[in-house]
Every structure is written in structure tokens, then in C-alpha cells.
Scaffold this motif. Structure first.
Motif, PDB file in Angstrom:
ATOM      1  N   VAL A 244       0.786  -1.158  -0.056  1.00 11.84           N
ATOM      2  CA  VAL A 244       0.035   0.025  -0.015  1.00 11.84           C
ATOM      3  C   VAL A 244       1.070   0.958   0.056  1.00 11.84           C
ATOM      4  O   VAL A 244       0.748   2.077  -0.800  1.00 11.84           O
TER       5      VAL A 244
ATOM      6  N   ALA B 253       2.248   1.831  -3.271  1.00 14.44           N
ATOM      7  CA  ALA B 253       1.324   1.723  -4.560  1.00 14.44           C
ATOM      8  C   ALA B 253       0.599   3.221  -4.431  1.00 14.44           C
ATOM      9  O   ALA B 253       0.149   3.798  -5.576  1.00 14.44           O
ATOM     10  N   ILE B 254       0.593   3.710  -3.553  1.00 16.15           N
ATOM     11  CA  ILE B 254      -0.202   5.133  -3.135  1.00 16.15           C
ATOM     12  C   ILE B 254       0.553   6.166  -3.992  1.00 16.15           C
ATOM     13  O   ILE B 254      -0.158   6.995  -4.877  1.00 16.15           O
TER      14      ILE B 254
ATOM     15  N   LEU C 294       2.301   5.882  -6.872  1.00 15.27           N
ATOM     16  CA  LEU C 294       2.355   5.299  -8.093  1.00 15.27           C
ATOM     17  C   LEU C 294       0.906   5.382  -8.641  1.00 15.27           C
ATOM     18  O   LEU C 294       0.882   6.097  -9.693  1.00 15.27           O
ATOM     19  N   ILE C 295      -0.111   5.189  -7.636  1.00 17.21           N
ATOM     20  CA  ILE C 295      -1.410   5.670  -8.367  1.00 17.21           C
ATOM     21  C   ILE C 295      -1.672   6.993  -8.498  1.00 17.21           C
ATOM     22  O   ILE C 295      -2.274   7.271  -9.266  1.00 17.21           O
ATOM     23  N   SER C 296      -1.149   7.673  -7.523  1.00 14.33           N
ATOM     24  CA  SER C 296      -1.502   9.085  -7.498  1.00 14.33           C
ATOM     25  C   SER C 296      -0.914   9.864  -8.840  1.00 14.33           C
ATOM     26  O   SER C 296      -1.286  10.657  -9.493  1.00 14.33           O
TER      27      SER C 296
ATOM     28  N   ALA D 223      -0.177   8.117 -11.523  1.00 13.61           N
ATOM     29  CA  ALA D 223      -0.861   7.604 -12.704  1.00 13.61           C
ATOM     30  C   ALA D 223      -2.154   8.626 -12.952  1.00 13.61           C
ATOM     31  O   ALA D 223      -2.537   8.952 -14.127  1.00 13.61           O
ATOM     32  N   GLY D 224      -3.014   8.732 -11.918  1.00 12.30           N
ATOM     33  CA  GLY D 224      -4.003   9.601 -11.883  1.00 12.30           C
ATOM     34  C   GLY D 224      -3.741  10.958 -12.391  1.00 12.30           C
ATOM     35  O   GLY D 224      -4.400  11.858 -13.081  1.00 12.30           O
ATOM     36  N   TRP D 225      -2.722  11.497 -11.854  1.00 13.17           N
ATOM     37  CA  TRP D 225      -2.444  12.905 -12.393  1.00 13.17           C
ATOM     38  C   TRP D 225      -2.109  13.121 -13.904  1.00 13.17           C
ATOM     39  O   TRP D 225      -2.514  13.744 -14.525  1.00 13.17           O
TER      40      TRP D 225
END
Length: 123
Positions: free
Chosen positions: A96, A99-100, A102-104, A106-108
């Protein structure tokens, strides 16, 4: 004699594996080898002497040194032996934490791409 930063630079490569994998332990009849992501860095400085003649600051003997460092260890999981062989068991909290960001990111990036695509359609 070498300076501190040279000594640390020479010995640093040997630290990696020793820090990333722990000592094997037996727990509940299974052998475990803990594994971690290890990040560290260091810096050092030195100084020297006298001010050049004709300068605005009075000539003096100079001196100096300094250094610092820091690190971060993220327990990634453990290698666990069992009837089916050795398997890596990840640490869910570490997953987690990794991942946080990386996900942020990717979302940006996706938001920027969609925004750019919408902007180009308007013209």
C-alpha cells in the motif's frame, strides 16, 4: 589517509545485501528470511585555508568539515519455507505504501492527458 567520504563510498556497496535481508529465523516450524527495501544516502564536506590577498575579508587560516546521512527501510516481506518450497510472502502494508504514490502519479498523468485531449478538440 583517505577522507571520510571516500571511505564511505568504498564500503557502501557491501552494506546493501546485509541490510536488505535479515537473519534466517524459525517460526512455527518454518524458516523465514525477512526482506526489506533499503534506501540510504550520505554526504560529506571538507574545507581549506587562507583567504587570497586583496580580498574584502581578512586573511585567516580556514578549516572545515561536515557530513550527514539518512536512510529509510521498508519491510517488503519474507521468504518462507514450506511444503511447497520457498515462497515470498509480501507485506501488505508495504504494498500500500509503495502503491499510493504510483497510483497518484498515474491519476495525475491521466488527468493531464484527458485535459490535453479535450483542449485540442475545442480548436
Amino acid at each position: 589517509m583517505e577522507n571520510l567520504s571516500q571511505k564511505m563510498a568504498v564500503s557502501t556497496p557491501s552494506w546493501g545485501v546485509k541490510m536488505a535481508y535479515g537473519e534466517a529465523i524459525t517460526l512455527g516450524g518454518r524458516e523465514l528470511v525477512p526482506a526489506a527495501l533499503v534506501i540510504f544516502g550520505f554526504g560529506a564536506g571538507e574545507g581549506s585555508g587562507e583567504k587570497v590577498e586583496g580580498g574584502t575579508v581578512p586573511a585567516g587560516r580556514g578549516a572545515g568539515s561536515g557530513g550527514g546521512g539518512g536512510g529509510y527501510v521498508l519491510p517488503a516481506g519474507a521468504y518462507v519455507s514450506g511444503a511447497d518450497g520457498v515462497r515470498f510472502r509480501p507485506n501488505p502494508i508495504a504494498i500500500v505504501i509503495v502503491a499510493i504514490p504510483l497510483i497518484s502519479a498515474a491519476g495525475w498523468a491521466l488527468a493531464r492527458i484527458v485535459g490535453a485531449a479535450r483542449g485540442s478538440r475545442a480548436t
